[in-house]
Design an enzyme around this catalytic site. Structure first.
Site, mmCIF file in Angstrom:
data_model
loop_
_atom_site.group_PDB
_atom_site.id
_atom_site.type_symbol
_atom_site.label_atom_id
_atom_site.label_comp_id
_atom_site.label_asym_id
_atom_site.label_seq_id
_atom_site.Cartn_x
_atom_site.Cartn_y
_atom_site.Cartn_z
ATOM 1 N N ARG A 139 9.507 -45.269 68.269
ATOM 2 C CA ARG A 139 10.408 -46.421 68.121
ATOM 3 C C ARG A 139 11.102 -46.646 69.465
ATOM 4 O O ARG A 139 12.101 -45.994 69.775
ATOM 5 C CB ARG A 139 11.405 -46.172 66.996
ATOM 6 C CG ARG A 139 10.746 -46.107 65.617
ATOM 7 C CD ARG A 139 11.787 -45.962 64.507
ATOM 8 N NE ARG A 139 11.178 -46.104 63.201
ATOM 9 C CZ ARG A 139 10.647 -45.097 62.491
ATOM 10 N NH1 ARG A 139 10.624 -43.875 62.999
ATOM 11 N NH2 ARG A 139 10.130 -45.315 61.290
ATOM 12 N N SER A 149 9.077 -35.918 59.976
ATOM 13 C CA SER A 149 7.883 -36.323 60.714
ATOM 14 C C SER A 149 7.297 -37.588 60.110
ATOM 15 O O SER A 149 7.438 -37.847 58.916
ATOM 16 C CB SER A 149 6.845 -35.207 60.699
ATOM 17 O OG SER A 149 6.515 -34.847 59.367
ATOM 18 N N HIS A 175 2.790 -36.903 62.599
ATOM 19 C CA HIS A 175 2.263 -35.598 62.172
ATOM 20 C C HIS A 175 1.012 -35.839 61.319
ATOM 21 O O HIS A 175 1.087 -35.977 60.107
ATOM 22 C CB HIS A 175 3.346 -34.873 61.375
ATOM 23 C CG HIS A 175 2.935 -33.569 60.778
ATOM 24 N ND1 HIS A 175 1.855 -32.822 61.218
ATOM 25 C CD2 HIS A 175 3.497 -32.856 59.750
ATOM 26 C CE1 HIS A 175 1.765 -31.715 60.492
ATOM 27 N NE2 HIS A 175 2.740 -31.721 59.592
ATOM 28 N N GLN A 220 8.145 -28.865 50.276
ATOM 29 C CA GLN A 220 8.511 -28.850 51.683
ATOM 30 C C GLN A 220 9.821 -29.594 51.909
ATOM 31 O O GLN A 220 10.608 -29.219 52.787
ATOM 32 C CB GLN A 220 7.385 -29.465 52.521
ATOM 33 C CG GLN A 220 6.107 -28.636 52.486
ATOM 34 C CD GLN A 220 5.153 -28.987 53.604
ATOM 35 O OE1 GLN A 220 5.568 -29.342 54.700
ATOM 36 N NE2 GLN A 220 3.861 -28.870 53.333
ATOM 37 N N CYS A 266 -0.386 -27.636 57.189
ATOM 38 C CA CYS A 266 -0.084 -28.316 58.455
ATOM 39 C C CYS A 266 -0.619 -27.564 59.669
ATOM 40 O O CYS A 266 -0.797 -28.156 60.732
ATOM 41 C CB CYS A 266 1.419 -28.521 58.599
ATOM 42 S SG CYS A 266 2.117 -29.590 57.322
ATOM 43 N N GLY A 311 2.713 -25.281 54.609
ATOM 44 C CA GLY A 311 2.907 -25.164 53.176
ATOM 45 C C GLY A 311 2.595 -23.762 52.675
ATOM 46 O O GLY A 311 1.653 -23.121 53.118
ATOM 47 N N CYS A 361 5.483 -24.851 61.001
ATOM 48 C CA CYS A 361 5.660 -24.464 59.604
ATOM 49 C C CYS A 361 4.500 -25.013 58.790
ATOM 50 O O CYS A 361 3.936 -26.055 59.115
ATOM 51 C CB CYS A 361 6.989 -24.967 59.067
ATOM 52 S SG CYS A 361 7.248 -26.746 59.261
#
Length: 390
Positions: free
Chosen positions: A219, A245, A346, A155, A89, A378, A376
């Site tokens: 939203r 995400s 994301h 994750q 990420c 992986g 964060c």
């Protein structure tokens, strides 16, 4: 050591999975960003010395060095090289740090750091599933199994473990998620993203060409009760899809230059790279890494939490920023002030430079000086980048 400056930053508005950006080939979507950075700075495209691009699922349309393919689809000349980076990420945040390191070392003067991910066209996990389908196994090796017997790196489990470790309740995570949408709505309506979003042409339902410039994941009718009503991802857990995400398509990028390039190309710096670092942490709890990484980064930079005016902490799952607020004592009014990935999406490899574009504009809007970005990643990793707005 030479200084590294950011002179341009931009991102596409996020597209939902199968949504408004689904018809864009990721190479072309990335090329849109490269072209925009050149246009924003009016720099000679041939002056760009390298393109470093983050991308996580480097298969299919994102294979064979997607960064180079993006250059060949853009207005940049063939003389501009490119390389693709995978730090999960944090891929394009790492791309930014590689670009800054090249400039700070004195070996380059103009580098573009970027990221792209089409999660509609190249689904998450595809690079793992393809080898398994062909009988070649999975990424976890026999030696890794000896070191971490019976442990499946996940994750989702990491997010739950962070929530458990910091005694975070489902209500806390749901409330944070609702706030992410509220802030994203307010930022959109106030035009807070207008300087960072790169409009992209798409076809509407009637076949007309329109410009996509609003993050599709927000939203606008979100309610706390609605978020609370989403089912848990696992029985007995605390995380739901609403506190995670959103899967997202998008591209983003920043241009990083030296002081010499500022003068030679008559460029105006937006920010100076004040600190950059990356840290490895426990790969099992995995998503906790930004917390100790930030503590170490601030110590190395000779700074305190109070010195940072705006924090961008990727909202992979709500447990990460909520634990971050708790452990570091960050003022909630300084963290993800325009919403985060729970509302905005994301796009994996594009999120690093996406967050940097947002951080730059949030700092400007707030009149702040220092901004910190972390996420964060992986494998139990976290990059930390601190910038000084100029």
């Amino acid at each position: 050591m030479a200084e590294a400056y950011i002179v341009a930053a931009g991102r596409t508005a996020g597209g939902r999975k199968g949504g408004k950006l689904k018809d864009w080939h990721p190479t072309d979507l990335a090329a849109v960003v490269l072209n925009d950075l050149v246009d924003r700075t009016s720099i000679d495209p041939a002056a760009v010395e390298d393109v470093v691009m983050g991308c996580v699922m480097q298969v299919g349309e994102q294979s064979t060095n997607v960064a180079r393919n993006a250059v060949l689809a853009s207005k940049l000349p063939e003389s501009v090289p490119a390389t693709s980076v995978d730090r999960q990420c944090g891929s394009s945040q790492q791309a930014l740090q590689f670009a800054a390191q090249a400039v700070m070392s004195g070996t380059m003067d103009v580098v573009i750091a970027a990221g792209v991910e089409s999660m509609s066209r190249v689904p998450m996990g595809l690079s793992v599933s393809l080898p398994a389908q062909n009988g070649f196994g999975v990424p976890k090796s026999p030696w890794q199994e000896e070191r971490y017997p019976g442990i499946q790196f996940s994750q989702f489990m990491g997010a739950e473990m962070v929530a458990e470790k910091y005694n975070l309740t489902k209500d806390q995570l749901d409330e944070y998620s609702y706030r992410s949408h509220q802030r994203a709505i307010a930022a959109t309506q106030a035009g807070a993203f207008k300087d960072e979003i790169i409009g992209v042409e798409i076809k509407d339902a009637d076949g007309n060409t329109v410009i996509h410039s609003v993050d599709e994941g927000i939203r606008f009718d979100a309610s706390l009760d609605g978020i609370r009503g989403v089912k848990l991802l696992r029985e007995g857990g605390r995380i739901t899809a609403a506190s995670s995400s959103q899967i997202c398509d998008g591209a983003s990028g920043v241009m990083v230059v030296s002081e010499r390039a500022l003068k030679e190309h008559n460029l105006t710096p937006l920010a100076r790279i004040h600190h950059l670092s990356v840290m490895g942490h426990d790969p099992v709890i995995m998503l906790e890494a930004p917390l100790p990484a930030t503590e170490r980064a601030l110590k190395r930079a000779g700074m305190k939490v109070e010195d940072i005016d705006v924090f961008e902490v990727n909202e992979a799952f709500a447990s990460v920023p909520v634990a971050y607020l708790q452990r570091l004592g960050v003022d909630p009014e300084k963290l993800n002030i325009n919403g985060g990935a729970i509302a905005l999406g994301h796009p994996l490899g594009a999120s690093g430079t996406k967050l940097m574009a947002t951080l730059l504009n949030a700092l400007k809007g707030k009149g702040g000086r220092y901004g910190l970005q972390t996420m964060c990643e992986g494998g139990g990793l976290a990059n930390v980048t601190i910038i000084e707005r100029l």
